[in-house]
Design a protein around this motif. Sequence first.
Motif, mmCIF file in Angstrom:
data_model
loop_
_atom_site.group_PDB
_atom_site.id
_atom_site.type_symbol
_atom_site.label_atom_id
_atom_site.label_comp_id
_atom_site.label_asym_id
_atom_site.label_seq_id
_atom_site.Cartn_x
_atom_site.Cartn_y
_atom_site.Cartn_z
ATOM 1 N N THR A 78 -52.049 2.852 38.097
ATOM 2 C CA THR A 78 -51.153 3.707 37.338
ATOM 3 C C THR A 78 -50.560 2.830 36.247
ATOM 4 O OG1 THR A 78 -50.634 4.929 39.351
ATOM 5 C CG2 THR A 78 -49.115 5.197 37.489
ATOM 6 N N PRO A 79 -50.727 3.219 34.979
ATOM 7 C CA PRO A 79 -50.246 2.338 33.908
ATOM 8 C C PRO A 79 -48.721 2.212 33.870
ATOM 9 C CG PRO A 79 -51.423 4.263 33.016
ATOM 10 C CD PRO A 79 -51.374 4.412 34.497
ATOM 11 N N GLY A 80 -48.248 1.047 33.493
ATOM 12 C CA GLY A 80 -46.824 0.804 33.305
ATOM 13 C C GLY A 80 -46.082 0.533 34.598
ATOM 14 N N ASP A 134 -48.809 -1.650 36.643
ATOM 15 C CA ASP A 134 -50.255 -1.465 36.522
ATOM 16 C C ASP A 134 -50.953 -1.593 37.872
ATOM 17 O OD1 ASP A 134 -49.981 -0.996 33.844
ATOM 18 O OD2 ASP A 134 -50.876 -2.872 33.173
ATOM 19 N N MET A 135 -50.395 -0.933 38.874
ATOM 20 C CA MET A 135 -50.918 -0.963 40.238
ATOM 21 C C MET A 135 -51.307 0.444 40.668
ATOM 22 S SD MET A 135 -50.839 -3.866 42.016
ATOM 23 C CE MET A 135 -50.753 -3.293 43.713
ATOM 24 N N PRO A 136 -52.368 0.568 41.461
ATOM 25 C CA PRO A 136 -52.586 1.861 42.118
ATOM 26 C C PRO A 136 -51.483 2.051 43.155
ATOM 27 C CG PRO A 136 -54.198 0.240 42.856
ATOM 28 C CD PRO A 136 -53.365 -0.422 41.799
ATOM 29 N N PRO A 137 -51.281 3.262 43.646
ATOM 30 C CA PRO A 137 -50.266 3.450 44.688
ATOM 31 C C PRO A 137 -50.507 2.479 45.840
ATOM 32 C CG PRO A 137 -51.056 5.563 43.922
ATOM 33 C CD PRO A 137 -51.935 4.519 43.292
ATOM 34 N N PHE A 138 -49.489 1.715 46.183
ATOM 35 C CA PHE A 138 -49.603 0.644 47.170
ATOM 36 C C PHE A 138 -48.304 0.536 47.949
ATOM 37 C CE2 PHE A 138 -49.100 -3.792 48.451
ATOM 38 C CZ PHE A 138 -50.303 -4.018 49.099
ATOM 39 N N GLY A 139 -48.394 0.076 49.177
ATOM 40 C CA GLY A 139 -47.186 -0.143 49.977
ATOM 41 C C GLY A 139 -46.410 1.148 50.161
ATOM 42 N N LEU A 140 -45.106 1.086 49.958
ATOM 43 C CA LEU A 140 -44.259 2.259 50.130
ATOM 44 C C LEU A 140 -44.643 3.364 49.150
ATOM 45 C CD1 LEU A 140 -41.935 3.511 51.711
ATOM 46 C CD2 LEU A 140 -40.347 2.445 50.094
ATOM 47 N N ALA A 141 -45.041 3.000 47.929
ATOM 48 C CA ALA A 141 -45.479 4.010 46.951
ATOM 49 C C ALA A 141 -46.776 4.677 47.402
ATOM 50 C CB ALA A 141 -45.654 3.383 45.573
ATOM 51 N N THR A 192 -45.531 7.225 49.998
ATOM 52 C CA THR A 192 -44.607 8.310 49.635
ATOM 53 C C THR A 192 -44.847 8.914 48.260
ATOM 54 O OG1 THR A 192 -42.987 6.770 48.706
ATOM 55 C CG2 THR A 192 -42.770 7.322 51.063
ATOM 56 N N GLY A 193 -45.706 8.307 47.466
ATOM 57 C CA GLY A 193 -45.945 8.793 46.111
ATOM 58 C C GLY A 193 -45.334 7.862 45.080
ATOM 59 N N VAL A 194 -45.711 8.092 43.829
ATOM 60 C CA VAL A 194 -45.328 7.214 42.719
ATOM 61 C C VAL A 194 -44.477 7.977 41.716
ATOM 62 C CG1 VAL A 194 -46.267 5.829 40.818
ATOM 63 C CG2 VAL A 194 -47.457 5.904 43.002
ATOM 64 N N LEU A 195 -43.453 7.317 41.223
ATOM 65 C CA LEU A 195 -42.598 7.863 40.170
ATOM 66 C C LEU A 195 -42.467 6.845 39.048
ATOM 67 C CD1 LEU A 195 -39.558 9.131 42.299
ATOM 68 C CD2 LEU A 195 -41.306 10.547 41.216
ATOM 69 N N PRO A 196 -42.191 7.293 37.826
ATOM 70 C CA PRO A 196 -41.851 6.318 36.779
ATOM 71 C C PRO A 196 -40.600 5.551 37.215
ATOM 72 C CG PRO A 196 -42.121 8.528 35.859
ATOM 73 C CD PRO A 196 -42.145 8.665 37.355
#
Length: 182
Positions: A6-8, A134-141, A144-148
């Motif tokens: 996921t960029p940024g 600049d990581m794919p969803p990893f660990g807690l994200a 549970t999902g990714v947010l800016p």
Amino acid sequence: MFAKPTPGFTTAAATGETVVLLIGMRINRFWAVHQWLPVMLAMFRMLHELAGAPERGLRGKVLLTGSPRTYYVVQYWESKEKLYRYAGAPDAFHHRVWKIANRKLKDGRLRGRVGLWHEAYVVPEGSYECVYFDMPPFGLAGATGVLPVESRGRSARQRFAFRSDDAAAGAAGVSGSAGAAE
């Protein structure tokens, strides 16, 4: 097969408390494959069982190795109650595995061949902070999902101060804390 980054800057979409379980094994004697391999395979089977039953409470996991001898899993659970419930559920594979392991321990068949360990932490909301770049969803994200990252604040101090009830109140147009209106 490989997750795209996921960029940024991003953060985990976790709300509420998070339960983190670190659980693993250490191969003390490589030649005792007949003792440690079943332990490793049992962990994979439990993870498969949990993946097929999300209502049990496992949000996500990361498989890791600390050395050629040490293997472990970081698990993210919805609550300690769900973790306890799974650990003690008579219908869960964990229950059967621990009966076998306890019998082998009592007979002395595991001593010195394989080490087992776990650590569990209940982390209240406001006591964790996550940043990924600049990581794919990893660990807690990954669990549970990714947010800016800005959705939880621009600084670590702001992200630690984030409370999901304040965000829900803000989304409903209600001031969730004193000083919210600036």
